[in-house]
Scaffold this motif. Structure first.
Motif, mmCIF file in Angstrom:
data_model
loop_
_atom_site.group_PDB
_atom_site.id
_atom_site.type_symbol
_atom_site.label_atom_id
_atom_site.label_comp_id
_atom_site.label_asym_id
_atom_site.label_seq_id
_atom_site.Cartn_x
_atom_site.Cartn_y
_atom_site.Cartn_z
ATOM 1 N N THR A 65 0.826 -1.211 0.000
ATOM 2 C CA THR A 65 0.000 0.000 0.000
ATOM 3 C C THR A 65 0.857 1.256 0.000
ATOM 4 N N VAL A 72 1.179 4.296 -2.858
ATOM 5 C CA VAL A 72 1.140 5.738 -2.609
ATOM 6 C C VAL A 72 2.341 6.422 -3.250
ATOM 7 N N ILE A 121 -6.532 3.581 -4.679
ATOM 8 C CA ILE A 121 -6.126 4.924 -4.242
ATOM 9 C C ILE A 121 -6.345 5.937 -5.363
ATOM 10 N N GLU A 173 -9.953 6.865 -5.731
ATOM 11 C CA GLU A 173 -10.351 7.832 -4.713
ATOM 12 C C GLU A 173 -9.878 9.238 -5.082
ATOM 13 N N ARG A 222 0.396 7.990 5.061
ATOM 14 C CA ARG A 222 -0.754 8.240 4.185
ATOM 15 C C ARG A 222 -1.408 6.939 3.721
ATOM 16 N N PHE A 236 -5.308 6.034 4.278
ATOM 17 C CA PHE A 236 -6.201 5.579 3.210
ATOM 18 C C PHE A 236 -6.935 4.306 3.630
ATOM 19 N N SER A 249 -11.064 3.646 4.082
ATOM 20 C CA SER A 249 -11.649 3.002 2.904
ATOM 21 C C SER A 249 -11.944 1.514 3.067
#
Length: 386
Positions: free
Chosen positions: A177, A181, A213, A216, A334, A338, A342
């Motif tokens: 993840t 980012v 991501i 979004e 971050r 997220f 989410s």
């Protein structure tokens, strides 16, 4: 549960003893290593692992696809709880780390002072150490996630996660993840993501995380993967999916989807995130870009086939090609943010298809190598199958 007994100052004894699973060479089963004593220096902490997940790089290592120091405790995607804290240990935001914190942590241990760290490239620190990548040595036996405990070194970015966040969602944040980012940050430095057509080649953990991501952020996301089940998963994240083997004119062909985007006011593909490491996918990611587009290469982390590049097309299209490897502490922060906001609205918890006990680490790695599941879990507290 393990009992922590402080013997003197920073010296700890745990009962029962922590266990790490040690890898030696391709084809040889892991062996258990007990580490009854732990010395915590200033800034360090000891975390009891709740769940780890098997990253593709773990599979590449055990298959011998890439060199690695041995003996080695693999694993760098995990979530756990702090059971002991050294003096001055802090979280990534600078606050003091506390006993009982449920946390994830960065794959990289950085000094924070060298020229690369000062340039914002702490993941490439001059004195870099990495969880799940270092040869086992006395004093840092608990150095990877495939263990009951991990000893966190000073210079690790530690991020607290909520009690509500499922372990299946939290564990991959430490690699997949946060790297997603970082990849999108690299793209956004050249092209605003909101409204931009964005291609992701590779529907693995990083690719699907990028898709979630980016969606979004307002991008028009298309995921390309040859595996039909991965394309189904991508669609469940609310994005389009294409088959790189589809024939022109087929509804799952990339050109067909791009033509549909163009008909709806998105004339050019401006962002491509390559998350598979496959040479054909690298070529597709670069070739499909329109004028001023950016290709971010993420998946090419093992030696593989070289890719021919026509520099004229790069020049004439004003294309940017950049690479991303790992991430910064802020990007891990971050990534967790997220996931916290989410996970209830996306099927992130379904990406870990099955979970094994720590004793079954070789089975977990073998299952991960089949590609049947996006991720396979390893839970130290889980009883092995018989």
């Amino acid at each position: 549960m393990h009992t922590v007994v402080r013997v003197a100052g920073p010296d700890l004894i745990l009962r029962p003893s922590p266990v790490a699973m040690v890898w030696y060479e391709p084809g040889r089963p892991h062996e258990a290593l007990a580490a009854p004593g732990v010395h915590l220096s200033a800034g360090e902490a000891l975390v009891e692992v709740e769940l780890a997940t098997v990253c593709g790089s773990d599979v590449h290592t055990v298959r011998g696809d890439r060199p690695a120091p041995a003996p080695l405790v693999l694993g760098h995607e995990q979530v756990g709880r702090v059971v002991a804290v050294g003096e001055g240990a802090v979280r990534a935001d600078g606050s003091l780390l506390e006993l009982g914190d449920r946390v994830v942590w960065s794959v990289a241990v950085s000094c924070g002072e060298c020229d690369r760290c000062r340039r914002g490239l702490s993941q490439k620190c001059r004195s870099l150490a990495k969880y799940g990548h270092e040869r086992v040595h006395r004093g840092w036996e608990l150095s990877g996630g495939f263990a009951t405990h991990v000893q966190l070194k000073a210079g690790t970015a530690v991020v607290r996660v909520s009690e509500e966040l499922p372990a299946l969602v939290a564990a991959p944040s430490s690699c997949a993840t946060a790297t997603a980012v970082a990849a999108l940050d690299a793209a956004a430095a050249h092209v605003p993501l909101a409204g931009a057509p964005l291609l992701v080649t590779g529907g693995g953990m990083i690719g699907l995380s990028v898709a979630a991501i980016a969606r979004e952020a307002g991008a028009e996301v298309v995921v390309s993967d040859p595996d039909a089940s991965r394309r189904v998963l991508a669609r469940r994240f609310g994005v389009r999916a294409v088959d790189p083997a589809a024939t022109p004119g087929d509804g799952e062909h990339l050109d067909t989807v791009l033509a549909d985007l163009a008909a709806n006011g998105r004339p050019e593909l401006l962002v491509a995130i390559e998350a598979s490491g496959a040479a054909p996918a690298v070529r597709t990611a670069i070739a499909a870009l329109g004028v001023g587009g950016v290709a971010v290469l993420v998946g090419s982390v093992s030696p593989g086939t070289e890719v021919r590049l026509d520099p004229e097309t790069v020049v004439r299209r004003l294309v940017t090609v950049t690479g991303v490897h790992n991430y910064t502490p802020g990007q891990l922060v971050r990534a967790v943010a997220f996931l916290e906001r989410s996970w209830r609205s996306t099927p992130l918890d379904e990406l870990v298809g099955t979970t094994h006990s720590l004793d079954e680490i070789d089975l977990a790695l073998a299952e991960a190598a089949t590609g049947e599941h996006v991720r396979v879990g390893v839970a130290p507290g889980r009883r092995p199958h018989h």
